[in-house]
Design a protein around this motif. Sequence first.
Motif, PDB file in Angstrom:
ATOM      1  N   LEU A 193       0.810  -1.214   0.000  1.00 32.70           N
ATOM      2  CA  LEU A 193       0.000   0.000   0.000  1.00 32.70           C
ATOM      3  C   LEU A 193       0.845   1.266   0.000  1.00 32.70           C
ATOM      4  O   LEU A 193       0.431   2.294  -0.531  1.00 32.70           O
ATOM      5  CB  LEU A 193      -0.933   0.020   1.221  1.00 32.70           C
ATOM      6  N   ALA A 228      -9.340  -5.069  -3.293  1.00 35.64           N
ATOM      7  CA  ALA A 228      -9.795  -3.688  -3.514  1.00 35.64           C
ATOM      8  C   ALA A 228      -8.892  -2.758  -2.712  1.00 35.64           C
ATOM      9  O   ALA A 228      -9.261  -2.292  -1.628  1.00 35.64           O
ATOM     10  CB  ALA A 228     -11.244  -3.525  -3.095  1.00 35.64           C
ATOM     11  N   SER A 230      -7.286   0.092  -0.917  1.00 35.10           N
ATOM     12  CA  SER A 230      -7.729   1.436  -0.551  1.00 35.10           C
ATOM     13  C   SER A 230      -6.848   1.959   0.564  1.00 35.10           C
ATOM     14  O   SER A 230      -6.153   1.184   1.242  1.00 35.10           O
ATOM     15  CB  SER A 230      -9.192   1.413  -0.084  1.00 35.10           C
ATOM     16  N   TYR A 231      -6.868   3.273   0.747  1.00 38.32           N
ATOM     17  CA  TYR A 231      -6.022   3.891   1.774  1.00 38.32           C
ATOM     18  C   TYR A 231      -6.815   4.980   2.474  1.00 38.32           C
ATOM     19  O   TYR A 231      -7.484   5.791   1.827  1.00 38.32           O
ATOM     20  CB  TYR A 231      -4.769   4.491   1.143  1.00 38.32           C
ATOM     21  N   LYS A 232      -6.726   4.964   3.791  1.00 37.33           N
ATOM     22  CA  LYS A 232      -7.445   5.961   4.578  1.00 37.33           C
ATOM     23  C   LYS A 232      -6.485   6.677   5.501  1.00 37.33           C
ATOM     24  O   LYS A 232      -5.919   6.084   6.419  1.00 37.33           O
ATOM     25  CB  LYS A 232      -8.556   5.309   5.403  1.00 37.33           C
ATOM     26  N   ARG A 237     -11.252  10.381   4.306  1.00 36.49           N
ATOM     27  CA  ARG A 237     -12.101   9.331   3.765  1.00 36.49           C
ATOM     28  C   ARG A 237     -11.243   8.355   2.975  1.00 36.49           C
ATOM     29  O   ARG A 237     -10.302   8.763   2.280  1.00 36.49           O
ATOM     30  CB  ARG A 237     -13.167   9.951   2.868  1.00 36.49           C
ATOM     31  N   PRO A 238     -11.546   7.061   3.038  1.00 34.13           N
ATOM     32  CA  PRO A 238     -10.751   6.085   2.273  1.00 34.13           C
ATOM     33  C   PRO A 238     -10.924   6.297   0.776  1.00 34.13           C
ATOM     34  O   PRO A 238     -11.999   6.705   0.313  1.00 34.13           O
ATOM     35  CB  PRO A 238     -11.326   4.742   2.725  1.00 34.13           C
ATOM     36  N   ARG A 239      -9.881   6.031   0.028  1.00 35.20           N
ATOM     37  CA  ARG A 239      -9.964   6.159  -1.427  1.00 35.20           C
ATOM     38  C   ARG A 239      -9.376   4.909  -2.072  1.00 35.20           C
ATOM     39  O   ARG A 239      -8.452   4.286  -1.544  1.00 35.20           O
ATOM     40  CB  ARG A 239      -9.217   7.397  -1.914  1.00 35.20           C
ATOM     41  N   MET A 240      -9.902   4.532  -3.205  1.00 34.53           N
ATOM     42  CA  MET A 240      -9.396   3.375  -3.945  1.00 34.53           C
ATOM     43  C   MET A 240      -8.062   3.734  -4.594  1.00 34.53           C
ATOM     44  O   MET A 240      -7.872   4.864  -5.052  1.00 34.53           O
ATOM     45  CB  MET A 240     -10.393   2.940  -5.016  1.00 34.53           C
ATOM     46  N   LEU A 241      -7.158   2.779  -4.606  1.00 32.73           N
ATOM     47  CA  LEU A 241      -5.819   3.022  -5.132  1.00 32.73           C
ATOM     48  C   LEU A 241      -5.577   2.261  -6.429  1.00 32.73           C
ATOM     49  O   LEU A 241      -5.987   1.110  -6.572  1.00 32.73           O
ATOM     50  CB  LEU A 241      -4.762   2.590  -4.112  1.00 32.73           C
ATOM     51  N   THR A 242      -4.906   2.922  -7.338  1.00 35.09           N
ATOM     52  CA  THR A 242      -4.442   2.257  -8.562  1.00 35.09           C
ATOM     53  C   THR A 242      -2.935   2.067  -8.504  1.00 35.09           C
ATOM     54  O   THR A 242      -2.354   1.368  -9.326  1.00 35.09           O
ATOM     55  CB  THR A 242      -4.791   3.091  -9.810  1.00 35.09           C
TER      56      THR A 242
END
Length: 269
Positions: A193, A228, A230-232, A237-242
């Motif tokens: 991550l 999936a 994600s990082y918070k 707010r958590p966000r999806m990571l690419t």
Amino acid sequence: MRSHYEPALPRASQEPRSASVTSTKGTLQTIGVYVPEAMHETLKALAHGQEKKFSVLVRELIESAYERFEDATEERSGRKVLDDYALKVASYSGEQSQWMARLDRQLSLELKLTAKEYGRSASQLIGGLLAEELSHSLQARAETLSNESCAGVEVERAQAAIAAIIGPQVGKLADYVELPGKRKLVSEVLVGLVQAPGVLLGKIAEYFGVSRGVLTQAVSLNFRNLPAPSYKAPNGRPRMLTEPVSWEEAVRALKLPHDEEAKLLAMGE
């Protein structure tokens, strides 16, 4: 006979282009080649694998092999070298396959003279050169695949070792890499991550007894295998990571005292 092959330059590269300039194809000459069908098929497969025209690959292999032959004759009898080449040709099965090799004029002449010097036909010489170069190419390919296979095993072992310590045991690793109390940050690095700086990756690799390259691949695969990612960040707010979060963002998200934060950020410089 010792000579040095230098490809002849097409006229178009020496004089301004004009309508009267002939095609560079005129600088090539053809020589008939007879080799076992299996060898011909191997050459075609190699050309396909390298996404090259068959004629281009053959020309490159012959040029390289002829230089190798000249080097070999510095230490051994040319006839014995060619005898070895002939054995490699004979190792291929099938009827004789006939086709034409298109070579630079100067190289074509040198090959014919060399063949005559050692009592061979030009076709026999070219066949031997191609068999020798195929041997080197296939051996190099096999070694590459073997190395990739070994590397793959090492990466899998690194992934297993990482999976085994995820949880409370990460604290020991955090202490080892001089990040005491930063278990969460270290865990995020292990699962991919957070993009860790090289110095930290080096210490983690040392802990697991693997190379830094293997660890980098293992961590990258861990990230890709997350269902999936994600990082918070704290209070966010958590966000999806690419892609992994930068080291700077991850460190600043910890809300550490200024001196401690600066020390961690310095690892990434």
